[in-house]
Enzyme design. Structure first.
Site, mmCIF file in Angstrom:
data_model
loop_
_atom_site.group_PDB
_atom_site.id
_atom_site.type_symbol
_atom_site.label_atom_id
_atom_site.label_comp_id
_atom_site.label_asym_id
_atom_site.label_seq_id
_atom_site.Cartn_x
_atom_site.Cartn_y
_atom_site.Cartn_z
ATOM 1 N N ASP A 39 0.786 -1.269 -0.047
ATOM 2 C CA ASP A 39 0.051 0.013 -0.021
ATOM 3 C C ASP A 39 0.967 1.528 0.037
ATOM 4 O O ASP A 39 1.942 1.058 0.825
ATOM 5 C CB ASP A 39 -0.700 -0.156 1.237
ATOM 6 C CG ASP A 39 -1.986 1.191 1.120
ATOM 7 O OD1 ASP A 39 -3.043 0.484 1.032
ATOM 8 O OD2 ASP A 39 -1.789 2.093 1.127
ATOM 9 N N ILE A 40 0.402 2.251 -0.905
ATOM 10 C CA ILE A 40 1.307 3.457 -0.722
ATOM 11 C C ILE A 40 1.094 4.280 0.473
ATOM 12 O O ILE A 40 2.116 5.118 0.540
ATOM 13 C CB ILE A 40 0.740 4.239 -2.029
ATOM 14 C CG1 ILE A 40 1.699 5.162 -2.506
ATOM 15 C CG2 ILE A 40 -0.498 5.100 -1.713
ATOM 16 C CD1 ILE A 40 1.714 5.811 -4.082
ATOM 17 N N ASN A 97 -13.022 -3.296 2.286
ATOM 18 C CA ASN A 97 -13.971 -2.459 2.378
ATOM 19 C C ASN A 97 -14.827 -2.693 1.077
ATOM 20 O O ASN A 97 -14.478 -3.092 0.171
ATOM 21 C CB ASN A 97 -13.406 -0.899 2.115
ATOM 22 C CG ASN A 97 -12.604 -0.718 3.467
ATOM 23 O OD1 ASN A 97 -13.168 -1.084 4.678
ATOM 24 N ND2 ASN A 97 -11.411 0.003 3.423
ATOM 25 N N VAL A 106 -10.966 2.574 -3.854
ATOM 26 C CA VAL A 106 -10.633 2.017 -5.124
ATOM 27 C C VAL A 106 -11.652 1.103 -5.629
ATOM 28 O O VAL A 106 -11.950 0.038 -4.855
ATOM 29 C CB VAL A 106 -9.224 1.634 -4.993
ATOM 30 C CG1 VAL A 106 -8.978 1.127 -6.602
ATOM 31 C CG2 VAL A 106 -8.184 2.856 -4.560
ATOM 32 N N HIS A 110 -10.357 -5.412 -3.377
ATOM 33 C CA HIS A 110 -9.033 -5.643 -2.830
ATOM 34 C C HIS A 110 -9.046 -5.976 -1.365
ATOM 35 O O HIS A 110 -9.978 -5.749 -0.802
ATOM 36 C CB HIS A 110 -7.732 -4.552 -2.995
ATOM 37 C CG HIS A 110 -8.651 -3.418 -2.638
ATOM 38 N ND1 HIS A 110 -9.657 -2.536 -3.235
ATOM 39 C CD2 HIS A 110 -8.549 -2.422 -1.305
ATOM 40 C CE1 HIS A 110 -9.974 -1.485 -2.437
ATOM 41 N NE2 HIS A 110 -9.337 -1.353 -1.436
ATOM 42 N N HIS A 112 -7.140 -5.884 2.185
ATOM 43 C CA HIS A 112 -6.004 -5.291 2.939
ATOM 44 C C HIS A 112 -5.389 -6.419 3.782
ATOM 45 O O HIS A 112 -5.902 -7.034 4.546
ATOM 46 C CB HIS A 112 -6.291 -4.144 3.748
ATOM 47 C CG HIS A 112 -6.959 -2.770 3.000
ATOM 48 N ND1 HIS A 112 -6.122 -1.903 2.674
ATOM 49 C CD2 HIS A 112 -8.175 -2.626 2.521
ATOM 50 C CE1 HIS A 112 -6.743 -0.886 2.112
ATOM 51 N NE2 HIS A 112 -8.093 -1.513 1.818
HETATM 52 P P1 AMP Z 1 -9.658 1.324 0.126
HETATM 53 O O1 AMP Z 1 -10.102 2.317 1.066
HETATM 54 O O2 AMP Z 1 -10.075 -0.033 0.857
HETATM 55 O O3 AMP Z 1 -10.534 1.436 -1.148
HETATM 56 O O4 AMP Z 1 -8.296 1.195 -0.052
HETATM 57 C C1 AMP Z 1 -7.450 1.609 -0.992
HETATM 58 C C2 AMP Z 1 -5.969 1.523 -0.712
HETATM 59 O O5 AMP Z 1 -5.371 1.842 -1.787
HETATM 60 C C3 AMP Z 1 -5.707 2.765 0.271
HETATM 61 O O6 AMP Z 1 -5.082 2.064 1.513
HETATM 62 C C4 AMP Z 1 -4.561 3.611 -0.301
HETATM 63 O O7 AMP Z 1 -3.538 3.895 0.288
HETATM 64 C C5 AMP Z 1 -4.215 2.463 -1.702
HETATM 65 N N1 AMP Z 1 -3.528 2.852 -2.708
HETATM 66 C C6 AMP Z 1 -4.383 4.053 -3.573
HETATM 67 N N2 AMP Z 1 -3.499 4.009 -4.549
HETATM 68 C C7 AMP Z 1 -2.230 3.395 -4.492
HETATM 69 C C8 AMP Z 1 -1.128 2.907 -5.367
HETATM 70 N N3 AMP Z 1 -1.037 3.808 -6.542
HETATM 71 N N4 AMP Z 1 -0.389 2.234 -4.866
HETATM 72 C C9 AMP Z 1 -0.405 1.478 -3.790
HETATM 73 N N5 AMP Z 1 -1.672 1.584 -2.894
HETATM 74 C C10 AMP Z 1 -2.581 2.638 -3.432
#
Ligand code: AMP
Length: 125
Positions: A39-40, A97, A106, A110, A112
């Site tokens: 995760d970024i 989520n 996103v 996915h 986590h």
């Molecule tokens: P969610 O709120 O469950 O949709 O989580 C989306 C996750 O994607 C968050 O924890 C962000 O930090 C992560 N994220 C967004 N863009 C990127 C990226 N380019 N590379 C890695 N993680 C990302």
């Protein structure tokens, strides 16, 4: 097709672009069914995102529309990643989520994977 009430899959969402290699990621694992990367914006010492390779908006979409092979392959990949990282003894947390109340950002399903320290309460107040 996504389940009723959800928007159609956005082929330009950020995880779709990562899967296509259009934007970089710190890859952890890849097989036929799943791709995993750091995760970024990590919320724990280890914070990995595992995504299915198919175009599913959310858990709701994935759990109804994915094939048995995709679901099994994805779930086994999540477990394999945790094993590969030696996380079974200390333990880890999985979180997915789905939709507005969860804060899903996103729109590509996915999971986590959090680990690396005691993780505290399940849900922040
Ligand atoms: P969610 O709120 O469950 O949709 O989580 C989306 C996750 O994607 C968050 O924890 C962000 O930090 C992560 N994220 C967004 N863009 C990127 C990226 N380019 N590379 C890695 N993680 C990302």
């Amino acid at each position: 097709m996504p389940v009723s009430g959800l928007p159609p899959y956005d082929t330009n969402n950020i995880f779709a672009r990562i899967l296509r290699g259009e934007i970089p990621s710190r890859k952890v694992y890849e097989d036929e069914w799943a791709f995993a990367f750091h995760d970024i914006n990590p919320q724990a010492p280890i914070h990995i995102l595992v995504v299915p390779k198919g175009p599913y908006c959310s858990f709701a979409d994935f759990s109804t529309e994915a094939s048995d092979a995709e679901i099994a392959g994805f779930m086994r990949a999540v477990g394999q990643i945790a094993r590969d990282l030696g996380l079974e003894t200390p333990g880890y947390r999985l979180l997915a989520n789905m939709g507005a109340h969860s804060g899903q950002e996103v729109p590509h399903f996915h999971v986590h994977l959090f680990a690396g320290k005691p993780l505290g309460r399940m849900i922040a107040e």
